[in-house]
Design a protein around this motif. Structure first.
Motif, mmCIF file in Angstrom:
data_model
loop_
_atom_site.group_PDB
_atom_site.id
_atom_site.type_symbol
_atom_site.label_atom_id
_atom_site.label_comp_id
_atom_site.label_asym_id
_atom_site.label_seq_id
_atom_site.Cartn_x
_atom_site.Cartn_y
_atom_site.Cartn_z
ATOM 1 N N ALA A 218 0.831 -1.207 0.000
ATOM 2 C CA ALA A 218 0.000 0.000 0.000
ATOM 3 C C ALA A 218 0.867 1.258 0.000
ATOM 4 O O ALA A 218 0.579 2.231 -0.710
ATOM 5 N N THR A 219 1.942 1.239 0.794
ATOM 6 C CA THR A 219 2.858 2.381 0.860
ATOM 7 C C THR A 219 3.484 2.650 -0.507
ATOM 8 O O THR A 219 3.597 3.809 -0.943
ATOM 9 N N PHE A 220 3.879 1.586 -1.178
ATOM 10 C CA PHE A 220 4.500 1.721 -2.494
ATOM 11 C C PHE A 220 3.569 2.408 -3.484
ATOM 12 O O PHE A 220 3.946 3.384 -4.155
ATOM 13 N N TRP A 221 2.319 1.968 -3.541
ATOM 14 C CA TRP A 221 1.408 2.535 -4.534
ATOM 15 C C TRP A 221 0.952 3.938 -4.162
ATOM 16 O O TRP A 221 0.748 4.782 -5.044
ATOM 17 N N LEU A 222 0.815 4.226 -2.874
ATOM 18 C CA LEU A 222 0.475 5.590 -2.467
ATOM 19 C C LEU A 222 1.611 6.558 -2.805
ATOM 20 O O LEU A 222 1.372 7.670 -3.295
ATOM 21 N N SER A 223 2.847 6.132 -2.536
ATOM 22 C CA SER A 223 3.989 6.997 -2.870
ATOM 23 C C SER A 223 4.127 7.144 -4.380
ATOM 24 O O SER A 223 4.509 8.210 -4.875
ATOM 25 N N ALA A 224 3.803 6.086 -5.126
ATOM 26 C CA ALA A 224 3.845 6.179 -6.588
ATOM 27 C C ALA A 224 2.806 7.181 -7.096
ATOM 28 O O ALA A 224 3.080 7.973 -8.007
ATOM 29 N N ALA A 225 1.610 7.155 -6.503
ATOM 30 C CA ALA A 225 0.555 8.092 -6.917
ATOM 31 C C ALA A 225 0.969 9.532 -6.655
ATOM 32 O O ALA A 225 0.762 10.421 -7.507
ATOM 33 N N LEU A 226 1.557 9.785 -5.496
ATOM 34 C CA LEU A 226 1.994 11.146 -5.176
ATOM 35 C C LEU A 226 3.137 11.592 -6.080
ATOM 36 O O LEU A 226 3.169 12.742 -6.533
ATOM 37 N N ALA A 227 4.079 10.684 -6.345
ATOM 38 C CA ALA A 227 5.188 11.031 -7.239
ATOM 39 C C ALA A 227 4.659 11.355 -8.637
ATOM 40 O O ALA A 227 5.110 12.313 -9.286
ATOM 41 N N ARG A 236 2.316 18.604 -16.799
ATOM 42 C CA ARG A 236 0.953 18.439 -17.311
ATOM 43 C C ARG A 236 0.848 17.403 -18.432
ATOM 44 O O ARG A 236 0.008 17.517 -19.318
ATOM 45 N N ARG A 237 1.620 16.324 -18.354
ATOM 46 C CA ARG A 237 1.556 15.276 -19.360
ATOM 47 C C ARG A 237 0.475 14.261 -18.973
ATOM 48 O O ARG A 237 0.352 13.859 -17.820
ATOM 49 N N TRP A 238 -0.282 13.821 -19.962
ATOM 50 C CA TRP A 238 -1.351 12.868 -19.737
ATOM 51 C C TRP A 238 -0.843 11.552 -19.164
ATOM 52 O O TRP A 238 -1.560 10.851 -18.443
ATOM 53 N N LEU A 239 0.375 11.202 -19.484
ATOM 54 C CA LEU A 239 0.948 9.956 -18.976
ATOM 55 C C LEU A 239 0.872 9.893 -17.459
ATOM 56 O O LEU A 239 0.510 8.861 -16.873
ATOM 57 N N TRP A 240 1.189 11.030 -16.800
ATOM 58 C CA TRP A 240 1.209 11.032 -15.334
ATOM 59 C C TRP A 240 -0.203 10.979 -14.756
ATOM 60 O O TRP A 240 -0.406 10.519 -13.628
ATOM 61 N N VAL A 241 -1.191 11.421 -15.512
ATOM 62 C CA VAL A 241 -2.585 11.257 -15.086
ATOM 63 C C VAL A 241 -2.921 9.776 -14.982
ATOM 64 O O VAL A 241 -3.496 9.302 -13.993
ATOM 65 N N LEU A 242 -2.547 9.023 -16.013
ATOM 66 C CA LEU A 242 -2.821 7.584 -16.028
ATOM 67 C C LEU A 242 -2.044 6.862 -14.932
ATOM 68 O O LEU A 242 -2.591 5.991 -14.246
ATOM 69 N N ILE A 243 -0.774 7.214 -14.762
ATOM 70 C CA ILE A 243 0.050 6.559 -13.738
ATOM 71 C C ILE A 243 -0.506 6.845 -12.345
ATOM 72 O O ILE A 243 -0.579 5.954 -11.493
ATOM 73 N N CYS A 244 -0.912 8.086 -12.122
ATOM 74 C CA CYS A 244 -1.476 8.460 -10.817
ATOM 75 C C CYS A 244 -2.760 7.673 -10.552
ATOM 76 O O CYS A 244 -2.953 7.114 -9.462
ATOM 77 N N GLY A 245 -3.655 7.607 -11.528
ATOM 78 C CA GLY A 245 -4.918 6.905 -11.349
ATOM 79 C C GLY A 245 -4.729 5.416 -11.125
ATOM 80 O O GLY A 245 -5.357 4.820 -10.234
ATOM 81 N N ILE A 246 -3.853 4.790 -11.918
ATOM 82 C CA ILE A 246 -3.600 3.356 -11.761
ATOM 83 C C ILE A 246 -2.958 3.067 -10.406
ATOM 84 O O ILE A 246 -3.330 2.115 -9.717
ATOM 85 N N SER A 247 -1.995 3.903 -10.004
ATOM 86 C CA SER A 247 -1.318 3.704 -8.715
ATOM 87 C C SER A 247 -2.294 3.812 -7.551
ATOM 88 O O SER A 247 -2.249 3.011 -6.613
ATOM 89 N N LEU A 248 -3.171 4.816 -7.593
ATOM 90 C CA LEU A 248 -4.176 4.938 -6.537
ATOM 91 C C LEU A 248 -5.100 3.723 -6.529
ATOM 92 O O LEU A 248 -5.473 3.217 -5.462
#
Length: 623
Positions: A218-227, A236-248
């Motif tokens: 859980a810690t790993f994916w929460l930190s990934a979402a914040l990063a 403002r790249r769309w890639l980070w939107v997808l990474i944030c959503g998947i990580s959360l």
């Protein structure tokens, strides 16, 4: 690895960002492949190896077709001072010692042997993650991402050798994410190393990195979402939107408490939209939310099918992790207890004084420290001696460090403005945690994401404030504090008379309760000797099941079938995924008042009892 290199080329980002992209895709692929293969009842070596082989081929082709050369090293510091080297050496010792521990420790925590690994064994047997009748409902409704990953490793490696190492990989990922967060927030290389060392030396994190409890996942994916979100705010790249959503989404799929801790991140994303509204930002926020729901869709669907309106399982009964009342009194009680549990000393008298002080504060606030509406079971709050146990290792030094860092950040106004949004996000995470999650004696491990995510703020507070000598003292103190947990945490000691290397792998399953190994061993031997291939299970709601699976396969694969029978909870009407089941033996654990069995028009008589102390494993054979 291929995805990391591809992301480095195609996306043109740092190695840490490339690794974050690759891990997120890999974590999502675990869910997709598990659910897809499960729908065809094809969770087996051929199915999993085929899926990962296909993904490896596609990644290789993408890498081949991406013509751009790799950018320079970029985010690695070539010139290191001796102070940086000290941090790296201390960090390497922690990382390597925990890796040795993880690779040599089979799953042996209470929860692992009760439901984490037991559900994996059933999934391997059923070739599916469909629900099944069970005396231990946690095997069904608990968040499954970590077990999905263990499942795939277990099938590919034909054993649980890597089960305890999955959380170690999550620790490594979390530390890299912490360093990435620190870098995105503008901290120097030395402060990035300091933030990593602070996160790596959290006592409960060190112990969790060698277990299968799920808190580091859980810690790993929460930190990934914040990063990912911080990167998005920069470019403002769309890639980070997808990474944030998947990580959360993966965080929520890893641990129930991560759902609570994800809400402040979603609020931050929403606040960013409101602050300077554009339709593009609005759509991006909606995409994040949809990704979270999509990753969890099938898990939610199964739980709703069984528990109807209770989306995440029985979250409202008296044994749930959620407070039955959310108000000022329960919040205050939880706030005091979550802090107080870290304040224990070796002195019983001093602990009593601290506990009385906390009680007085609670009374002044009209709160009850043992409020049943915000407490798990009948456990009472107390300030105990510091422990090296995997459920209760306190972190008083880190807690004090974070309090000092918070004061320093607000004292230094230029830093306060820069880090205030992140600080508020982590603070709201903590407040939400106190408000919603029931207090329990092992709650320290649920706090792990808060400690890890606060590490970059701590490094930021000390940047440029302490001189090099003070920094090296802090680094040394952190390592000294971490050392007992690295080398001699309970029950997985690396050195001394209790070292796990003094025991066989089978004995290591029972490190927490060594006397219990005998009845489980004898029961497994009796089942193998009898030749029974259909074994029924009647267990208490908190009984160990997994040791039976491990012992039956200790020498060679066991081709039998094991199912729960005589189930009397909500899961009793679920059909067995493999069809009708007619046991020839029934193993009874944790049900001492059961002396004879009649089930499905068959009678079973007690033939063997194996006991050690107050723990019994009994075998009933078909008459």
């Amino acid at each position: 690895m291929l995805l990391t290199v591809w992301a480095r080329r195609a996306v043109v980002c740092s190695w840490r960002e490339s690794a974050l992209i690759a891990w997120t895709v890999g974590g999502c692929w675990v869910v997709v492949t598990t659910e897809l293969l499960s729908s065809f009842h094809f969770i087996c070596f051929l199915g999993i190896a085929g899926m990962w082989g296909a993904s490896g081929f596609l990644a290789s082709m993408a890498l081949f077709l991406e013509r751009r050369s790799l950018p320079g090293i970029g985010d690695f510091e070539i010139s290191l001072s001796w102070k940086d080297i000290v941090s790296i050496v201390f960090l390497a010792i922690v990382v390597m010692a925990t890796l040795v521990n993880a690779l040599n420790s089979p799953p042996n925590t209470w929860d692992a042997l009760t439901y984490h690994m037991s559900r994996v064994a059933h999934w391997v047997q059923d070739r599916s993650v469909e629900f099944y009748p069970t005396h231990i409902p946690r095997q069904l409704f608990s968040n499954p991402w970590l077990e999905y990953t263990i499942l795939q490793f277990q099938i590919l490696c034909q054993g649980d050798q890597w089960a305890s190492a999955i959380q170690w990989f999550c620790m490594i990922g979390s530390l890299i994410n912490v360093s990435l967060i620190a870098r995105v927030m503008g901290l120097s290389t030395r402060s990035q190393w300091l933030s990593v060392l602070i996160a790596a030396t959290v006592p409960i994190g060190i112990i969790e990195s060698t277990s299968v409890q799920g808190d580091y996942a859980a810690t790993f994916w929460l930190s990934a979402a914040l990063a990912a979100f911080l990167n998005f705010k920069q470019n403002r790249r769309w890639l980070w939107v997808l990474i944030c959503g998947i990580s959360l989404g993966l965080a929520c799929l890893s641990k129930g408490t991560a759902i609570v801790l994800s809400l402040p991140i979603l609020l931050w994303i929403g606040g960013d939209v409101v602050k300077s509204f554009t339709w593009q930002k609005f759509v991006q926020a909606i995409v994040v939310l949809l990704m979270v729901l999509s990753v969890n869709a099938l898990f939610i669907e199964r739980n709703m099918g069984l528990y109807h309106q209770k989306v995440l399982g029985p979250v409202t009964d008296g044994s749930s992790l959620v407070n039955s009342a959310i108000n000022y009194q329960t919040f205050t009680a939880n706030l005091l207890r979550n802090i107080g549990i870290h304040l224990g000393t070796p002195s019983r008298k001093l602990n009593d004084l601290i506990e009385n002080g906390i009680q007085n504060l609670a009374q002044a606030a009209h709160a009850d420290l043992n409020d049943p509406r915000a407490s798990f079971g009948n456990d009472k709050f107390q300030v105990g001696k510091p422990s090296r146990g995997e459920d209760s290792a306190p972190a008083p030094f880190h807690l004090g460090l974070f309090l000092i860092a918070s004061i320093l950040l607000f004292y230094r106004r230029e830093y306060c403005r820069r880090f205030l949004p992140y600080f508020c996000c982590v603070l709201v995470m903590a407040l939400m945690f106190f408000l919603v999650v029931r207090w329990q004696p092992w709650i320290i491990r649920f706090q792990l994401p808060l400690f890890v995510l606060f590490a970059p703020l701590c490094a930021a507070a000390f940047e440029g404030y302490w001189d090099n000598r003070q920094n090296i003292i802090l680094i040394t103190v952190l390592f000294i504090i971490a050392s007992p947990y690295v080398f001699n945490a309970s029950p997985r000691h690396l050195f001394g008379p209790k070292s796990l290397f003094h025991k066989s792998r089978i004995e290591r399953y029972f490190l927490g309760n060594s006397p219990w190994s005998e009845p489980y061993n004898e029961a497994a031997n009796e089942i193998l000797k009898s030749g029974c291939q259909n074994v029924g299970l009647v267990l208490g709601g908190d009984s160990w099941e997994y040791p039976l699976w491990a012992l039956l396969e200790r020498d060679r694969p066991w081709n039998g079938r094991m199912e729960h029978v005589m189930v009397d909870n909500l899961t009793k009407d679920i059909p067995y995924p493999l069809g009708d089941f007619k046991p020839c033996q029934i193993v009874v654990i944790g049900m001492e008042n059961l002396n004879s069995i009649s089930w499905e028009a068959a009678n079973f008589s007690l033939t063997d009892t194996f006991a050690s102390g107050n723990h019994e494993v009994r075998i009933f054979s078909k008459v």
